[in-house]
Design a protein around this motif. Structure first.
Motif, PDB file in Angstrom:
ATOM      1  N   MET A   1       0.844  -1.171   0.000  1.00  0.00           N
ATOM      2  CA  MET A   1       0.000   0.000   0.000  1.00  0.00           C
ATOM      3  C   MET A   1       0.894   1.240   0.000  1.00  0.00           C
ATOM      4  O   MET A   1       1.711   1.427   0.892  1.00  0.00           O
ATOM      5  N   LEU A   2       0.754   2.078  -1.002  1.00  0.00           N
ATOM      6  CA  LEU A   2       1.538   3.303  -1.097  1.00  0.00           C
ATOM      7  C   LEU A   2       0.811   4.408  -0.343  1.00  0.00           C
ATOM      8  O   LEU A   2      -0.360   4.671  -0.586  1.00  0.00           O
ATOM      9  N   ILE A   3       1.512   5.045   0.583  1.00  0.00           N
ATOM     10  CA  ILE A   3       0.924   6.081   1.413  1.00  0.00           C
ATOM     11  C   ILE A   3       1.654   7.394   1.143  1.00  0.00           C
ATOM     12  O   ILE A   3       2.879   7.428   1.077  1.00  0.00           O
ATOM     13  N   ASN A   4       0.908   8.465   0.989  1.00  0.00           N
ATOM     14  CA  ASN A   4       1.463   9.790   0.780  1.00  0.00           C
ATOM     15  C   ASN A   4       2.280  10.189   2.004  1.00  0.00           C
ATOM     16  O   ASN A   4       1.797  10.120   3.123  1.00  0.00           O
TER      17      ASN A   4
ATOM     18  N   GLU B   1       1.006  -0.258   8.715  1.00  0.00           N
ATOM     19  CA  GLU B   1       0.177   0.132   7.569  1.00  0.00           C
ATOM     20  C   GLU B   1      -1.303  -0.111   7.861  1.00  0.00           C
ATOM     21  O   GLU B   1      -2.144   0.740   7.559  1.00  0.00           O
ATOM     22  N   LYS B   2      -1.604  -1.246   8.469  1.00  0.00           N
ATOM     23  CA  LYS B   2      -2.999  -1.572   8.808  1.00  0.00           C
ATOM     24  C   LYS B   2      -3.557  -0.577   9.817  1.00  0.00           C
ATOM     25  O   LYS B   2      -4.694  -0.119   9.685  1.00  0.00           O
TER      26      LYS B   2
ATOM     27  N   ALA C   1      -4.179   2.826   8.280  1.00  0.00           N
ATOM     28  CA  ALA C   1      -5.375   2.826   7.434  1.00  0.00           C
ATOM     29  C   ALA C   1      -6.635   3.075   8.276  1.00  0.00           C
ATOM     30  O   ALA C   1      -7.621   3.608   7.777  1.00  0.00           O
ATOM     31  N   LYS C   2      -6.569   2.731   9.561  1.00  0.00           N
ATOM     32  CA  LYS C   2      -7.705   2.938  10.467  1.00  0.00           C
ATOM     33  C   LYS C   2      -7.712   4.348  11.067  1.00  0.00           C
ATOM     34  O   LYS C   2      -8.749   4.833  11.501  1.00  0.00           O
ATOM     35  N   GLY C   3      -6.516   4.965  11.147  1.00  0.00           N
ATOM     36  CA  GLY C   3      -6.416   6.293  11.763  1.00  0.00           C
ATOM     37  C   GLY C   3      -5.015   6.563  12.254  1.00  0.00           C
ATOM     38  O   GLY C   3      -4.066   5.903  11.851  1.00  0.00           O
TER      39      GLY C   3
ATOM     40  N   ARG D   1      10.159   4.286   4.610  1.00  0.00           N
ATOM     41  CA  ARG D   1       9.746   2.969   4.118  1.00  0.00           C
ATOM     42  C   ARG D   1       8.301   2.994   3.621  1.00  0.00           C
ATOM     43  O   ARG D   1       7.991   2.404   2.586  1.00  0.00           O
ATOM     44  N   LEU D   2       7.429   3.690   4.324  1.00  0.00           N
ATOM     45  CA  LEU D   2       6.035   3.774   3.892  1.00  0.00           C
ATOM     46  C   LEU D   2       5.919   4.522   2.566  1.00  0.00           C
ATOM     47  O   LEU D   2       5.126   4.155   1.715  1.00  0.00           O
TER      48      LEU D   2
END
Length: 134
Positions: free
Chosen positions: A1-4, A95-96, A99-101, A127-128
């Motif tokens: 999952m790519l996160i800004n 990451e999980k 994704a929740k907050g 890394r994220l």
């Protein structure tokens, strides 16, 4: 999952355990190898204790929270993280939770500038940004 990256910076925070928990912390992860002296489990309100991604005891003792050693500590700790098999599962869990907050990395060091938590947060953000767990 790519996160800004800017998104992660807003969602991934640092906080001293002694400041106590509040609702804005989100999921609280203790990132020290040792439990904070004088803190009860109830007061610390830790959701996850991820001591395996903390600096090794040898590195922690060598550093001794001496600010002049911080640049070398950063390099050594990052090298440990690169070799640490616990990092990938932790990154997947992070990451999980992100994704929740929000997620707060909790630490006990008095120095909020020269601590393992600062190095770990920067490492995790990088890394994220790269795409997270491999």
């Amino acid at each position: 999952m790519l996160i800004n990256r800017s998104e992660v910076r807003n969602m991934l925070k640092l906080k001293r355990v002694q400041l106590g928990a509040d609702k804005g912390d989100g999921f609280r992860i203790l990132v020290d190898r040792l439990w904070p002296r004088g803190e009860t489990k109830e007061k610390a309100a830790i959701d996850l204790w991820e001591k395996e991604v903390a600096p090794t005891s040898g590195l922690r003792k060598w550093f001794g929270h001496e600010p002049e050693k911080f640049p070398a500590f950063q390099k050594r700790y990052r090298a440990e993280l690169d070799r640490n098999p616990a990092v990938e599962p932790f990154l997947a869990r992070l990451e999980k939770e992100l994704a929740k907050g929000g997620v707060t990395l909790v630490y006990a060091a008095k120095d909020s500038v020269h601590s393992n938590a600062v190095v770990l947060k920067e490492y995790l953000e990088e890394r994220l940004k790269e795409g997270g767990a491999r």
